[in-house]
Design a protein around this motif. Sequence first.
Motif, PDB file in Angstrom:
ATOM      1  N   ARG A  11      -2.004  -4.064   6.828  1.00  0.00           N
ATOM      2  CA  ARG A  11      -3.196  -3.545   7.495  1.00  0.00           C
ATOM      3  C   ARG A  11      -3.436  -4.380   8.737  1.00  0.00           C
ATOM      4  O   ARG A  11      -3.560  -5.606   8.656  1.00  0.00           O
ATOM      5  N   ASP A  38      -1.772   0.437   5.559  1.00  0.00           N
ATOM      6  CA  ASP A  38      -3.054   0.594   4.879  1.00  0.00           C
ATOM      7  C   ASP A  38      -4.181   0.806   5.897  1.00  0.00           C
ATOM      8  O   ASP A  38      -4.910  -0.117   6.238  1.00  0.00           O
ATOM      9  N   GLY A  39      -4.293   2.014   6.386  1.00  0.00           N
ATOM     10  CA  GLY A  39      -5.316   2.319   7.385  1.00  0.00           C
ATOM     11  C   GLY A  39      -4.851   1.948   8.776  1.00  0.00           C
ATOM     12  O   GLY A  39      -3.830   2.435   9.245  1.00  0.00           O
ATOM     13  N   GLU A  40      -5.570   1.065   9.429  1.00  0.00           N
ATOM     14  CA  GLU A  40      -5.265   0.684  10.807  1.00  0.00           C
ATOM     15  C   GLU A  40      -3.908  -0.011  10.918  1.00  0.00           C
ATOM     16  O   GLU A  40      -3.485  -0.724  10.024  1.00  0.00           O
ATOM     17  N   GLU A  56       1.916   5.990   4.984  1.00  0.00           N
ATOM     18  CA  GLU A  56       0.784   5.751   5.879  1.00  0.00           C
ATOM     19  C   GLU A  56      -0.491   6.322   5.274  1.00  0.00           C
ATOM     20  O   GLU A  56      -0.543   7.493   4.923  1.00  0.00           O
ATOM     21  N   LEU A  57      -1.498   5.478   5.159  1.00  0.00           N
ATOM     22  CA  LEU A  57      -2.795   5.876   4.617  1.00  0.00           C
ATOM     23  C   LEU A  57      -3.810   5.944   5.752  1.00  0.00           C
ATOM     24  O   LEU A  57      -3.870   5.037   6.589  1.00  0.00           O
ATOM     25  N   ARG A  58      -4.594   6.992   5.775  1.00  0.00           N
ATOM     26  CA  ARG A  58      -5.609   7.139   6.830  1.00  0.00           C
ATOM     27  C   ARG A  58      -6.725   6.118   6.679  1.00  0.00           C
ATOM     28  O   ARG A  58      -7.235   5.588   7.652  1.00  0.00           O
ATOM     29  N   GLU A  59      -7.119   5.867   5.439  1.00  0.00           N
ATOM     30  CA  GLU A  59      -8.184   4.912   5.167  1.00  0.00           C
ATOM     31  C   GLU A  59      -7.637   3.780   4.302  1.00  0.00           C
ATOM     32  O   GLU A  59      -6.833   4.003   3.410  1.00  0.00           O
ATOM     33  N   SER A  60      -8.122   2.585   4.556  1.00  0.00           N
ATOM     34  CA  SER A  60      -7.658   1.415   3.829  1.00  0.00           C
ATOM     35  C   SER A  60      -8.078   1.468   2.353  1.00  0.00           C
ATOM     36  O   SER A  60      -9.211   1.846   2.041  1.00  0.00           O
ATOM     37  N   ILE A  61      -7.151   1.066   1.491  1.00  0.00           N
ATOM     38  CA  ILE A  61      -7.452   0.952   0.058  1.00  0.00           C
ATOM     39  C   ILE A  61      -7.367  -0.499  -0.412  1.00  0.00           C
ATOM     40  O   ILE A  61      -7.640  -0.797  -1.561  1.00  0.00           O
TER      41      ILE A  61
END
Length: 115
Positions: A11, A38-40, A56-61
Amino acid sequence: MPELSVLIPARREEWLARTCADVLEHAELDTEVLAVIDGEHLGDRPAPHPRLRVIELRESIGQRAATNLAARETTGRYLMKLDAHCALDQGFDRKCLAALEGHPDWTLVPKQWNF
């Protein structure tokens, strides 16, 4: 099926592409790499490679959840969690698996060197 899967949660990591390339360059076995953005994300995206998967995740988990996600997606017998700003020794995968030979229930913690 690879013996070792390298899991790299990232991230806002500007060195992710370089770390993925380093892992693939220094692996001597059929080692797979799973990177989770993880998000950004900062910096370049990892270059495509047959042994690299990027999720690729749009929002961090979060780092732990991203690592667990990668672990569920892996096909390797052993898992190696790696930060997204690391470099490895030539044959790191062969050396780790040799240390684990005959001890499938061990947890191996590699030594870190700062140069």
